[in-house]
Every structure is written in C-alpha cells, then in structure tokens.
Design a protein around this motif. Structure first.
Motif, PDB file in Angstrom:
ATOM      1  N   GLU A  17      42.150  50.838  36.524  1.00  0.00           N
ATOM      2  CA  GLU A  17      40.888  50.811  35.778  1.00  0.00           C
ATOM      3  C   GLU A  17      41.035  51.319  34.353  1.00  0.00           C
ATOM      4  OE1 GLU A  17      38.168  49.321  36.875  1.00  0.00           O
ATOM      5  OE2 GLU A  17      39.338  48.786  38.623  1.00  0.00           O
ATOM      6  N   THR A  18      42.126  52.043  34.043  1.00  0.00           N
ATOM      7  CA  THR A  18      42.303  52.555  32.682  1.00  0.00           C
ATOM      8  C   THR A  18      43.065  51.574  31.804  1.00  0.00           C
ATOM      9  OG1 THR A  18      44.365  53.686  33.290  1.00  0.00           O
ATOM     10  CG2 THR A  18      42.294  54.913  33.548  1.00  0.00           C
ATOM     11  N   SER A  19      43.518  50.470  32.377  1.00  0.00           N
ATOM     12  CA  SER A  19      44.271  49.489  31.617  1.00  0.00           C
ATOM     13  C   SER A  19      43.377  48.793  30.605  1.00  0.00           C
ATOM     14  CB  SER A  19      44.878  48.452  32.562  1.00  0.00           C
ATOM     15  OG  SER A  19      45.447  47.389  31.836  1.00  0.00           O
ATOM     16  N   ASP A  20      43.962  48.434  29.459  1.00  0.00           N
ATOM     17  CA  ASP A  20      43.220  47.702  28.440  1.00  0.00           C
ATOM     18  C   ASP A  20      43.227  46.197  28.706  1.00  0.00           C
ATOM     19  OD1 ASP A  20      42.523  49.955  27.068  1.00  0.00           O
ATOM     20  OD2 ASP A  20      44.132  49.819  25.582  1.00  0.00           O
ATOM     21  N   ILE A  21      44.020  45.749  29.680  1.00  0.00           N
ATOM     22  CA  ILE A  21      44.062  44.323  29.997  1.00  0.00           C
ATOM     23  C   ILE A  21      42.684  43.871  30.481  1.00  0.00           C
ATOM     24  CG2 ILE A  21      45.048  42.554  31.519  1.00  0.00           C
ATOM     25  CD1 ILE A  21      47.598  44.153  31.603  1.00  0.00           C
ATOM     26  N   PRO A  22      42.122  42.837  29.868  1.00  0.00           N
ATOM     27  CA  PRO A  22      40.790  42.370  30.295  1.00  0.00           C
ATOM     28  C   PRO A  22      40.787  41.942  31.756  1.00  0.00           C
ATOM     29  CG  PRO A  22      41.415  41.393  28.195  1.00  0.00           C
ATOM     30  CD  PRO A  22      42.641  42.059  28.742  1.00  0.00           C
ATOM     31  N   LYS A  23      39.846  42.464  32.501  1.00  0.00           N
ATOM     32  CA  LYS A  23      39.694  42.121  33.902  1.00  0.00           C
ATOM     33  C   LYS A  23      38.267  41.617  34.103  1.00  0.00           C
ATOM     34  CE  LYS A  23      40.312  44.088  38.547  1.00  0.00           C
ATOM     35  NZ  LYS A  23      40.674  45.315  39.297  1.00  0.00           N
ATOM     36  N   TYR A  24      38.133  40.441  34.726  1.00  0.00           N
ATOM     37  CA  TYR A  24      36.795  39.875  34.877  1.00  0.00           C
ATOM     38  C   TYR A  24      36.697  39.030  36.137  1.00  0.00           C
ATOM     39  CZ  TYR A  24      38.945  35.658  32.764  1.00  0.00           C
ATOM     40  OH  TYR A  24      39.755  34.579  32.470  1.00  0.00           O
ATOM     41  N   ASP A  25      35.458  38.777  36.522  1.00  0.00           N
ATOM     42  CA  ASP A  25      35.170  37.864  37.624  1.00  0.00           C
ATOM     43  C   ASP A  25      34.741  36.521  37.044  1.00  0.00           C
ATOM     44  OD1 ASP A  25      35.735  39.683  39.610  1.00  0.00           O
ATOM     45  OD2 ASP A  25      33.654  40.324  39.875  1.00  0.00           O
ATOM     46  N   LYS A  58      49.884  36.874  31.268  1.00  0.00           N
ATOM     47  CA  LYS A  58      49.621  38.315  31.317  1.00  0.00           C
ATOM     48  C   LYS A  58      48.584  38.761  30.278  1.00  0.00           C
ATOM     49  CE  LYS A  58      52.972  38.731  34.381  1.00  0.00           C
ATOM     50  NZ  LYS A  58      53.480  37.346  34.422  1.00  0.00           N
ATOM     51  N   ASN A  59      47.692  37.853  29.886  1.00  0.00           N
ATOM     52  CA  ASN A  59      46.621  38.223  28.968  1.00  0.00           C
ATOM     53  C   ASN A  59      45.434  38.822  29.702  1.00  0.00           C
ATOM     54  OD1 ASN A  59      46.562  36.695  25.845  1.00  0.00           O
ATOM     55  ND2 ASN A  59      48.280  36.410  27.215  1.00  0.00           N
ATOM     56  N   VAL A  60      45.191  38.357  30.937  1.00  0.00           N
ATOM     57  CA  VAL A  60      44.015  38.789  31.689  1.00  0.00           C
ATOM     58  C   VAL A  60      44.369  38.984  33.157  1.00  0.00           C
ATOM     59  CG1 VAL A  60      42.497  37.471  30.138  1.00  0.00           C
ATOM     60  CG2 VAL A  60      43.206  36.467  32.325  1.00  0.00           C
ATOM     61  N   ASP A  61      43.444  39.614  33.846  1.00  0.00           N
ATOM     62  CA  ASP A  61      43.478  39.705  35.302  1.00  0.00           C
ATOM     63  C   ASP A  61      42.086  39.289  35.777  1.00  0.00           C
ATOM     64  OD1 ASP A  61      44.568  40.667  37.934  1.00  0.00           O
ATOM     65  OD2 ASP A  61      42.843  41.998  37.747  1.00  0.00           O
ATOM     66  N   PHE A  62      42.015  38.332  36.673  1.00  0.00           N
ATOM     67  CA  PHE A  62      40.691  37.866  37.075  1.00  0.00           C
ATOM     68  C   PHE A  62      40.673  37.455  38.537  1.00  0.00           C
ATOM     69  CE2 PHE A  62      42.676  33.800  36.603  1.00  0.00           C
ATOM     70  CZ  PHE A  62      41.916  32.882  37.315  1.00  0.00           C
ATOM     71  N   VAL A  88      30.979  34.248  33.727  1.00  0.00           N
ATOM     72  CA  VAL A  88      31.936  35.353  33.770  1.00  0.00           C
ATOM     73  C   VAL A  88      31.211  36.689  33.686  1.00  0.00           C
ATOM     74  CG1 VAL A  88      33.876  34.052  32.801  1.00  0.00           C
ATOM     75  CG2 VAL A  88      32.315  35.239  31.275  1.00  0.00           C
ATOM     76  N   GLU A  89      31.818  37.680  34.304  1.00  0.00           N
ATOM     77  CA  GLU A  89      31.320  39.051  34.238  1.00  0.00           C
ATOM     78  C   GLU A  89      32.495  39.979  33.981  1.00  0.00           C
ATOM     79  OE1 GLU A  89      28.781  42.354  36.826  1.00  0.00           O
ATOM     80  OE2 GLU A  89      29.426  40.470  37.767  1.00  0.00           O
ATOM     81  N   GLY A  90      32.463  40.663  32.833  1.00  0.00           N
ATOM     82  CA  GLY A  90      33.527  41.585  32.497  1.00  0.00           C
ATOM     83  C   GLY A  90      33.533  42.781  33.429  1.00  0.00           C
ATOM     84  N   ILE A  91      34.716  43.180  33.884  1.00  0.00           N
ATOM     85  CA  ILE A  91      34.853  44.310  34.797  1.00  0.00           C
ATOM     86  C   ILE A  91      35.412  45.530  34.059  1.00  0.00           C
ATOM     87  CG2 ILE A  91      35.874  45.147  36.940  1.00  0.00           C
ATOM     88  CD1 ILE A  91      33.789  42.917  37.268  1.00  0.00           C
ATOM     89  N   SER A  92      36.532  45.348  33.373  1.00  0.00           N
ATOM     90  CA  SER A  92      37.154  46.458  32.652  1.00  0.00           C
ATOM     91  C   SER A  92      38.120  45.901  31.613  1.00  0.00           C
ATOM     92  CB  SER A  92      37.887  47.397  33.621  1.00  0.00           C
ATOM     93  OG  SER A  92      38.952  46.706  34.266  1.00  0.00           O
TER      94      SER A  92
END
Length: 309
Positions: A17-25, A58-62, A88-92
């Motif tokens: 959760e502290t990663s700066d990598i964009p994570k979204y649904d 490796k730009n995002v995690d979704f 889309v909904e941003g997570i972290s």
C-alpha cells in the motif's frame, strides 16, 4: 461483479500500500449470456488492453471486474452514475504528476482516457495521439458508426470496405507489424476490438468478409492474435453477436429471422473465440513470404528436377 476480480499484472506480486505504483480497479461490461465473464463492449476491451500492456510494462497494478448489465450492484451504480465503460477506481499509488490516485473515479469517457494517460510513465506509444488530422486513428475513428450502420442496412458495404482499405494501405506503406510500430499502441487498442466485431458479427449477420486481397490487414490480425494483450481480452463470438443483436430494431430482427439468423445465444451453446485468421488466408500469406510458392511446391519442383537428371 465477478468473484474477487482478476489480477493480470503479468504474474507479478501486487505492490504494498505504500508503493507509488498506480493501483486501480477496472470495471468492464459483463457477458450478456452468463452475466459473469467478459462481455463484448469494444470500449471495455480497449481499456482492458491498455491496462494489460501497462501492467506488463510495470507501470500499473490493476484488477479487472465484470459488471452485470442485468443487475449491477447498487454500490457500483452509485459510483458510476454516468454509466460509462470501462470505469476505473483508483486504489493507491501516484500518477505521473506525483498526485495520489486513491479514490479517483473519472466521470466521463474522456476522463477515463485522461486517467490511463496519467498512470502511463514509460509507454508513450499507449498515449492518445493529440493531432488526428494526418494520423491513422483519424482515418478510422468512425469505423464503429460505419459498421453499426452497415449491420442495420443504413450504410453501404463499400463505406466500411473503404475504411478497411485505408488500414491495409497504411500498413503496407509503414512496413511495421502494428499500426505505429512493432509493438501495440493506443491506436491498435482502439482498432483491434472493432475489427474483431467486423470479422465475427459482420459474417454472422451480413455474410461480410474482409477481402483476402488485404494481405497487410490480415497479417496485422494474425500478429495481433499472437499478442496476449489482444487474444486474452477477447470476448466469446456468441457474446459479440448478442451484443449487436440486442441493439437491432424489431424490423431487422424479423428480417434476420426470415433469413434463418435466429439470434439464439444461450448458455447451453458451446462458446468459441475467433483467435486466428482463416487457414486459407494464412497459407496465402505464408506463400507470399516464401516468394509466391509454398514448401510443397518446392518439394514438387525438386522431384521434377531429379527426374529430369
């Protein structure tokens, strides 16, 4: 919505959760047949493809979720009041400007496009072209309207074929695997889902087939089917046809039924995904790459030469 979502971040571990990598649904339309698997909305597949490639790089995690069109969850309807897909909904994580994307929920299709650009750090080829005047995307951006009009008898076959010829000509002049180079671009993510609709639904409803003379276009499709970002995000053919069937006026449904096109796409029927080009066309492409004749021809020529000796 389906299960717990599907993680397609190229098999990598999800960042903490502290990663700066964009994570979204990512929310896409579900199948009109089973209300669970991926549906045939071309815009949903476009967003799925973009996300898939961004995750590979490796730009995002979704995670991708399918949303039933018959009975979408109440909490999702509250989120997606504009009824846009993909949603889309941003997570972290943070966007390219260093801003947190947590809780970000774009409220229009254009804003969703902006979101994809905002989490795209290293893939300039996946960004939307800004000037369409001389860009191939500007020459094909009306293809959905043309195809839908053709299915409904409102536009001629020639209009659609003319646009496809532009794609073939562009590929011929570029000499690249895909529309803008040798890797999938934003323009490919736009066009390929719509070409799939033409190939599958065009044949089903109108007996339409892309000319075998468009060899560059068919080679493009073959290479696209070999790309996981496209092949693994494809809807089932049956769902794709039902997608259009539900949008036809009653008089056309009557007409198609008279022509023995029943429009029955039940869950009892086996599902199929068109994920390769016709065998005859594939052989033609292979023959052309071998200088106009195939290996069988080479064997026959060799035997004839030996007999003459």
């Amino acid at each position: 919505m389906s299960g717990d979502g599907t993680d397609v971040a190229n098999g990598t571990q999800a960042p903490d959760e502290t990663s700066d990598i964009p994570k979204y649904d990512l929310y896409i339309r579900a199948s009109l047949i089973d209300n669970e698997t991926q549906g045939a909305c071309p815009m949903s597949q476009q967003g799925f493809m973009l996300s898939y490639i961004l995750a590979q790089e490796k730009n995002v995690d979704f995670k991708v979720w399918t949303v039933s069109q018959v009975n979408p969850p109440a909490d999702f309807k509250d989120k997606n009041r504009a009824k846009i897909y993909p949603f889309v909904e941003g997570i972290s994580g943070k966007d390219t400007n260093g801003q947190s994307i947590a809780g970000v929920m774009p409220e229009s299709a254009d804003k969703v496009e902006d979101f994809f650009d905002s989490v795209n750090f290293d893939c300039p080829h996946l960004k939307r072209p800004k000037n369409l005047k001389d860009h191939i995307l500007g020459k094909v951006d009306g293809i959905t309207t043309q195809f839908n009009g053709f299915l409904k008898g409102l536009k001629s076959e020639a209009v659609l074929t003319n646009t496809l010829q532009k794609v073939d000509d562009h590929l011929a002049s570029n000499g690249t695997t895909f529309l803008e180079g040798d890797q999938l671009s934003y323009t490919d993510c736009f066009l390929l889902p719509r070409l799939q609709h033409i190939i599958v639904a065009g044949e089903y409803f109108r007996g339409y087939e892309i000319s075998s003379d468009m060899k560059h276009l068919w080679r493009y499709m073959r290479d696209a089917y070999d790309s996981p970002a496209f092949s693994e995000t494809l809807p089932a053919d049956e769902d794709l046809c039902k997608f259009h069937w539900t949008r036809l006026p009653d008089n056309l449904i009557t007409e198609f039924r008279k022509n023995k096109i029943k429009g029955v796409f039940g869950v009892e029927s086996p599902t199929h995904k068109t994920n390769k080009i016709p065998e005859k066309i594939a052989k033609s492409l292979d023959s052309a790459s071998n200088g106009g004749h195939d290996d069988d021809d080479d064997d026959e020529e060799e035997e004839q030469e030996q007999s003459m000796e």
